[in-house]
Write a protein that holds these residues in place. Structure first.
Motif, PDB file in Angstrom:
ATOM      1  N   TYR A   1     -10.735 -16.343 -44.071  1.00 19.48           N
ATOM      2  CA  TYR A   1     -10.692 -15.568 -42.832  1.00 19.48           C
ATOM      3  C   TYR A   1     -12.067 -14.988 -42.548  1.00 19.48           C
ATOM      4  O   TYR A   1     -12.783 -14.577 -43.470  1.00 19.48           O
ATOM      5  N   GLY A   2     -12.431 -14.919 -41.273  1.00 18.37           N
ATOM      6  CA  GLY A   2     -13.687 -14.281 -40.904  1.00 18.37           C
ATOM      7  C   GLY A   2     -13.616 -13.617 -39.552  1.00 18.37           C
ATOM      8  O   GLY A   2     -12.981 -14.119 -38.627  1.00 18.37           O
ATOM      9  N   HIS A   3     -14.243 -12.446 -39.434  1.00 18.85           N
ATOM     10  CA  HIS A   3     -14.372 -11.728 -38.170  1.00 18.85           C
ATOM     11  C   HIS A   3     -15.810 -11.234 -38.094  1.00 18.85           C
ATOM     12  O   HIS A   3     -16.343 -10.685 -39.057  1.00 18.85           O
ATOM     13  N   ASN A   4     -16.443 -11.416 -36.922  1.00 18.07           N
ATOM     14  CA  ASN A   4     -17.848 -11.046 -36.807  1.00 18.07           C
ATOM     15  C   ASN A   4     -18.114 -10.452 -35.434  1.00 18.07           C
ATOM     16  O   ASN A   4     -17.744 -11.026 -34.411  1.00 18.07           O
ATOM     17  N   SER A   5     -18.726  -9.264 -35.383  1.00 17.07           N
ATOM     18  CA  SER A   5     -19.154  -8.661 -34.134  1.00 17.07           C
ATOM     19  C   SER A   5     -20.476  -7.943 -34.373  1.00 17.07           C
ATOM     20  O   SER A   5     -21.033  -7.997 -35.475  1.00 17.07           O
ATOM     21  N   ILE A   6     -20.989  -7.254 -33.373  1.00 19.33           N
ATOM     22  CA  ILE A   6     -22.321  -6.649 -33.492  1.00 19.33           C
ATOM     23  C   ILE A   6     -22.391  -5.665 -34.651  1.00 19.33           C
ATOM     24  O   ILE A   6     -23.297  -5.694 -35.472  1.00 19.33           O
ATOM     25  N   LEU A   7     -21.419  -4.791 -34.729  1.00 18.36           N
ATOM     26  CA  LEU A   7     -21.488  -3.694 -35.698  1.00 18.36           C
ATOM     27  C   LEU A   7     -20.547  -3.850 -36.875  1.00 18.36           C
ATOM     28  O   LEU A   7     -20.567  -3.024 -37.795  1.00 18.36           O
ATOM     29  N   TYR A   8     -19.736  -4.896 -36.851  1.00 16.67           N
ATOM     30  CA  TYR A   8     -18.745  -5.013 -37.929  1.00 16.67           C
ATOM     31  C   TYR A   8     -18.449  -6.479 -38.233  1.00 16.67           C
ATOM     32  O   TYR A   8     -18.353  -7.310 -37.320  1.00 16.67           O
ATOM     33  N   SER A   9     -18.310  -6.785 -39.505  1.00 16.27           N
ATOM     34  CA  SER A   9     -17.851  -8.116 -39.897  1.00 16.27           C
ATOM     35  C   SER A   9     -16.982  -7.988 -41.139  1.00 16.27           C
ATOM     36  O   SER A   9     -17.165  -7.077 -41.966  1.00 16.27           O
ATOM     37  N   LEU A  10     -16.044  -8.915 -41.253  1.00 16.77           N
ATOM     38  CA  LEU A  10     -15.142  -8.939 -42.405  1.00 16.77           C
ATOM     39  C   LEU A  10     -14.859 -10.385 -42.748  1.00 16.77           C
ATOM     40  O   LEU A  10     -14.505 -11.183 -41.868  1.00 16.77           O
ATOM     41  N   GLU A  11     -15.055 -10.738 -44.013  1.00 16.04           N
ATOM     42  CA  GLU A  11     -14.730 -12.085 -44.471  1.00 16.04           C
ATOM     43  C   GLU A  11     -13.869 -11.984 -45.725  1.00 16.04           C
ATOM     44  O   GLU A  11     -14.101 -11.134 -46.585  1.00 16.04           O
TER      45      GLU A  11
ATOM     46  N   GLU B   1     -17.444  -6.896 -46.400  1.00 16.95           N
ATOM     47  CA  GLU B   1     -17.391  -6.105 -45.179  1.00 16.95           C
ATOM     48  C   GLU B   1     -18.782  -5.583 -44.835  1.00 16.95           C
ATOM     49  O   GLU B   1     -19.493  -5.075 -45.708  1.00 16.95           O
ATOM     50  N   ARG B   2     -19.168  -5.700 -43.564  1.00 18.54           N
ATOM     51  CA  ARG B   2     -20.374  -5.063 -43.033  1.00 18.54           C
ATOM     52  C   ARG B   2     -19.937  -4.094 -41.960  1.00 18.54           C
ATOM     53  O   ARG B   2     -19.364  -4.477 -40.939  1.00 18.54           O
TER      54      ARG B   2
END
Length: 418
Positions: free
Chosen positions: A40-50, A79-80
């Motif tokens: 799974y991966g989610h990525n945006s300017i201020l947040y990401s989660l893999e 997580e970022r």
């Protein structure tokens, strides 16, 4: 204040320097059909989660910690959050003992209270958005809270992969009632948004349970929720192949086929029905209605030809076929169907063949009319009444003089021979 400004400047710089294909997006990939694999991966300017995992995982009841991973398996969470980067890999040894590798800002850090609190915060998000621990989680819900709570859990999760796993585990519960099965299918259709996931779920459910008619219809109705025409056709194929389709289910199936956007997939499903479903007059009526909805003349032709392979159709069904031929847009397709009709229809009743002649009148091509009428005249059971009616039709409606001359001579000879 300065810290916030620096953070925004860093985010803006990241946007400028990051390639376009990695700019803010939300994406999920999980092609492995093993329900114990997660990607799974989610990525945006201020947040990401893999998230990645292998092996069955069990999450605590409060979603705050990882209780168990199958021997040799692992879970990785990265997580970022703004400018803070954390990552955790939990591995299970051959004796199922868990080891933790935690990193903060890219450096190894101790697995202590702060790290554990971070996991307790991020893990509920992971559980909601992925299938991590889904199988063990829904088994626990079934054991402690029952079927209804498990269904509610299907609705709460945000991951189609998790929904599919939940439904699969629930369906394995022994002794499910017909009502529970129908509710499970209904929730699947309402909640699983992915065409591939829903098709796979319905196909599995079709294979697993007794051939209850109400349940079969619920499966067919759920196919309407699939967005992809090819996946709809695939789901219907599995339902037809794995279940007995009674008249009520067949009628529901023709309605579902009409909802398929692709003409070729509609025809594919209709043809499959003729091979596996009892084509009663009511079913034929619904089938022909579905044929009329097919936009392609060649597709209409193919569906009607498949229907005429069933020689046991009742007279009313043969008449329905003739009525459908009138609405085919192509003269050649109309002719092809009529020619086959002439050799396939077992009825010698005048009403059928008078309707046949009336249908031939809807063929715009004189050569097509000639071919269709010649096919009828090749039969040896056409009555004098039909022949005389046909002669009148030829004289009034066939525009080609050569065709008119040929057919008139043919019928005159047949009448002379009595």
């Amino acid at each position: 204040m300065a810290t916030i400004v620096y953070a925004w400047l860093a985010a803006a710089l990241w946007m400028l320097l990051t390639p376009a294909d990695t700019k803010p997006q939300h994406f999920v990939w999980d092609d492995d059909e093993d329900r114990n694999e997660v990607r799974y991966g989610h990525n945006s300017i201020l947040y990401s989660l893999e998230v990645a995992s292998s092996g069955e995982v069990e999450i605590s009841a409060d979603d705050a910690s990882i209780v168990r991973i199958a021997a040799g398996g692992f879970v990785t969470i990265e997580e970022r959050n703004w400018l803070t980067f954390r990552s955790l890999t939990v591995r299970s040894g051959l004796d199922s003992t868990l080891t933790y590798e935690f990193h903060l800002q890219g450096r190894a850090a101790a697995w202590e209270d702060d790290a554990q609190q971070w996991l307790a915060r991020v893990l509920p998000v992971v559980v909601r958005k992925t299938a991590l621990g889904a199988a063990a989680r829904v088994r626990r819900i079934l054991e402690k809270e029952g079927f209804d709570s498990a269904l509610r859990a299907v609705r709460r999760t945000e991951s189609d992969r998790a929904r599919r796993v939940y439904v699969e585990v629930i369906s394995e519960l022994p002794g499910l009632s017909s009502d529970q099965l129908r509710r499970l299918v209904r929730v699947s259709g309402e909640e699983i948004g992915s065409s591939s996931r829903l098709q796979e779920t319905l196909s599995d459910l079709a294979a697993r349970f007794p051939e209850d008619s109400l349940y079969t219809r619920e499966l067919i109705e759920a196919v309407n929720k699939i967005a992809s025409s090819s996946r709809q056709a695939e789901a219907l194929a599995d339902i037809i192949g794995r279940r007995r389709i009674d008249e009520a289910s067949a009628l529901a199936m023709t309605r579902t086929i009409q909802s398929i956007e692709s003409s070729s997939r509609q025809v594919e499903s209709l043809v499959r029905m003729t091979h596996n479903v009892a084509m009663t007059p009511a079913v034929v009526l619904a089938y022909v209605k579905a044929v009329r909805g097919v936009e392609s003349s060649s597709g209409q032709k193919r569906a009607l030809l498949a229907l005429m392979e069933i020689r046991t159709l009742e007279r009313s069904s043969w008449m329905e076929i003739l009525d459908a031929v009138r609405e085919i847009g192509s003269s050649s397709a109309q002719t092809d169907v009529l020619v086959v009709f002439a050799s396939a229809c077992p009825s010698s009743e005048d009403a059928v063949w008078l309707r046949y002649v009336e249908t031939a009148a809807h063929v715009e091509s004189s050569s097509g009319q000639e071919e269709a009428l010649t096919a009828m005249l090749n039969r040896n059971d056409i009555s004098r009444n039909v022949l005389e009616h046909t002669l009148g039709f030829i004289e009034s409606s066939v525009t080609s003089s050569s065709v008119r001359k040929h057919l008139t001579a043919r019928i005159a000879g047949m009448l002379a021979r009595g």
